[in-house]
Design a protein around this motif. Structure first.
Motif, PDB file in Angstrom:
ATOM      1  N   ARG A  72       6.634   0.728  -4.993  1.00  0.00           N
ATOM      2  CA  ARG A  72       5.873   1.112  -6.193  1.00  0.00           C
ATOM      3  C   ARG A  72       5.055  -0.075  -6.695  1.00  0.00           C
ATOM      4  O   ARG A  72       3.906   0.086  -7.106  1.00  0.00           O
ATOM      5  N   CYS A  73       5.645  -1.257  -6.679  1.00  0.00           N
ATOM      6  CA  CYS A  73       4.923  -2.463  -7.096  1.00  0.00           C
ATOM      7  C   CYS A  73       3.727  -2.703  -6.177  1.00  0.00           C
ATOM      8  O   CYS A  73       2.610  -2.952  -6.646  1.00  0.00           O
ATOM      9  N   PHE A  77      -0.177  -2.763  -7.328  1.00  0.00           N
ATOM     10  CA  PHE A  77      -0.993  -3.969  -7.123  1.00  0.00           C
ATOM     11  C   PHE A  77      -2.237  -3.626  -6.304  1.00  0.00           C
ATOM     12  O   PHE A  77      -3.329  -4.130  -6.575  1.00  0.00           O
ATOM     13  N   ALA A  78      -2.100  -2.761  -5.314  1.00  0.00           N
ATOM     14  CA  ALA A  78      -3.257  -2.346  -4.506  1.00  0.00           C
ATOM     15  C   ALA A  78      -4.271  -1.608  -5.369  1.00  0.00           C
ATOM     16  O   ALA A  78      -5.486  -1.851  -5.262  1.00  0.00           O
ATOM     17  N   LYS A  79      -3.811  -0.725  -6.255  1.00  0.00           N
ATOM     18  CA  LYS A  79      -4.726  -0.019  -7.165  1.00  0.00           C
ATOM     19  C   LYS A  79      -5.429  -0.983  -8.103  1.00  0.00           C
ATOM     20  O   LYS A  79      -6.541  -0.721  -8.559  1.00  0.00           O
ATOM     21  N   VAL A  84      -1.499  -8.684  -2.408  1.00  0.00           N
ATOM     22  CA  VAL A  84      -0.132  -9.181  -2.313  1.00  0.00           C
ATOM     23  C   VAL A  84       0.095  -9.728  -0.908  1.00  0.00           C
ATOM     24  O   VAL A  84      -0.150  -9.040   0.077  1.00  0.00           O
ATOM     25  N   SER A  85       0.575 -10.959  -0.836  1.00  0.00           N
ATOM     26  CA  SER A  85       0.913 -11.575   0.450  1.00  0.00           C
ATOM     27  C   SER A  85       2.395 -11.483   0.744  1.00  0.00           C
ATOM     28  O   SER A  85       2.793 -11.470   1.899  1.00  0.00           O
ATOM     29  N   ALA A  86       3.219 -11.460  -0.300  1.00  0.00           N
ATOM     30  CA  ALA A  86       4.667 -11.334  -0.116  1.00  0.00           C
ATOM     31  C   ALA A  86       5.280 -10.856  -1.423  1.00  0.00           C
ATOM     32  O   ALA A  86       4.777 -11.157  -2.507  1.00  0.00           O
ATOM     33  N   VAL A 115       4.911   1.268 -13.792  1.00  0.00           N
ATOM     34  CA  VAL A 115       4.891   2.226 -12.683  1.00  0.00           C
ATOM     35  C   VAL A 115       6.179   2.139 -11.870  1.00  0.00           C
ATOM     36  O   VAL A 115       6.771   3.163 -11.507  1.00  0.00           O
ATOM     37  N   SER A 116       6.639   0.924 -11.607  1.00  0.00           N
ATOM     38  CA  SER A 116       7.854   0.777 -10.795  1.00  0.00           C
ATOM     39  C   SER A 116       9.088   1.284 -11.539  1.00  0.00           C
ATOM     40  O   SER A 116       9.976   1.886 -10.931  1.00  0.00           O
ATOM     41  N   SER A 117       9.147   1.074 -12.851  1.00  0.00           N
ATOM     42  CA  SER A 117      10.309   1.564 -13.600  1.00  0.00           C
ATOM     43  C   SER A 117      10.314   3.080 -13.689  1.00  0.00           C
ATOM     44  O   SER A 117      11.363   3.718 -13.636  1.00  0.00           O
ATOM     45  N   HIS A 118       9.129   3.689 -13.786  1.00  0.00           N
ATOM     46  CA  HIS A 118       9.057   5.146 -13.838  1.00  0.00           C
ATOM     47  C   HIS A 118       9.499   5.761 -12.513  1.00  0.00           C
ATOM     48  O   HIS A 118       9.996   6.882 -12.488  1.00  0.00           O
TER      49      HIS A 118
END
Length: 164
Positions: A72-73, A77-79, A84-86, A115-118
């Motif tokens: 989800r993270c 991040f992509a949106k 993200v590299s790692a 978003v990740s918590s949801h």
């Protein structure tokens, strides 16, 4: 710019923590840190007060949900157009190495946390994350390599994703 960003689950790091802690803006001098913790019992009263002030017990993400939180993270991040590299997601904290613009960085991380918590709300109701995050700007290529190695080194105790 490149950043190493960390954040923790709700109640994972409190004032008076026996592992060491820092007060906001270093208002109070605190002996020790996570590498050299304070003497046992030094801040016991402060820690007990902080624990009592929590509105719910501290949160630990169950092992079977670590990948879901991490994915989800990554998706958010992509949106947000952050590269993200790692990333590593452990039971009580997250580390991310990413490249993005500095403006609005903390707000972007806030949206990622939301978003990740949801995505795990059915199993972890209420707050999943502590407020804020800790972004550290990467100084040079050597620092970047150290950050990537540090995040990758969280396996096997965490879910780890590294870009190829």
């Amino acid at each position: 710019m490149r950043y190493h960003i960390t954040w923790g689950t709700y109640g994972s790091w409190l004032p008076g923590d026996p592992r060491g802690f820092r007060t906001r803006r270093h208002r109070q001098h605190v002996e020790g840190d996570y590498r050299n913790p304070p003497a046992p019992g030094t801040y016991e009263g402060l820690y007990a007060h902080a624990r009592r002030s929590l509105s719910k017990p501290p949160v630990t993400i169950p092992r079977d949900l670590l990948e879901r939180v991490g994915r989800r993270c990554l998706d958010q991040f992509a949106k947000e157009n952050a590269g993200v590299s790692a990333i590593s997601v452990a039971g009580r904290h997250v580390h991310v190495a990413l490249e993005c613009r500095p403006d609005g960085l903390k707000q972007m991380v806030g949206r990622v946390k939301k978003v990740s918590s949801h995505g795990v709300r059915a199993r972890i109701p209420g707050r999943l994350w502590q407020g804020g995050c800790r972004p550290v700007a990467v100084r040079d290529a050597r620092h970047w390599q150290n950050v990537l190695a540090y995040i990758a080194g969280h396996a096997p105790n965490a879910w780890v994703w590294v870009a190829e």
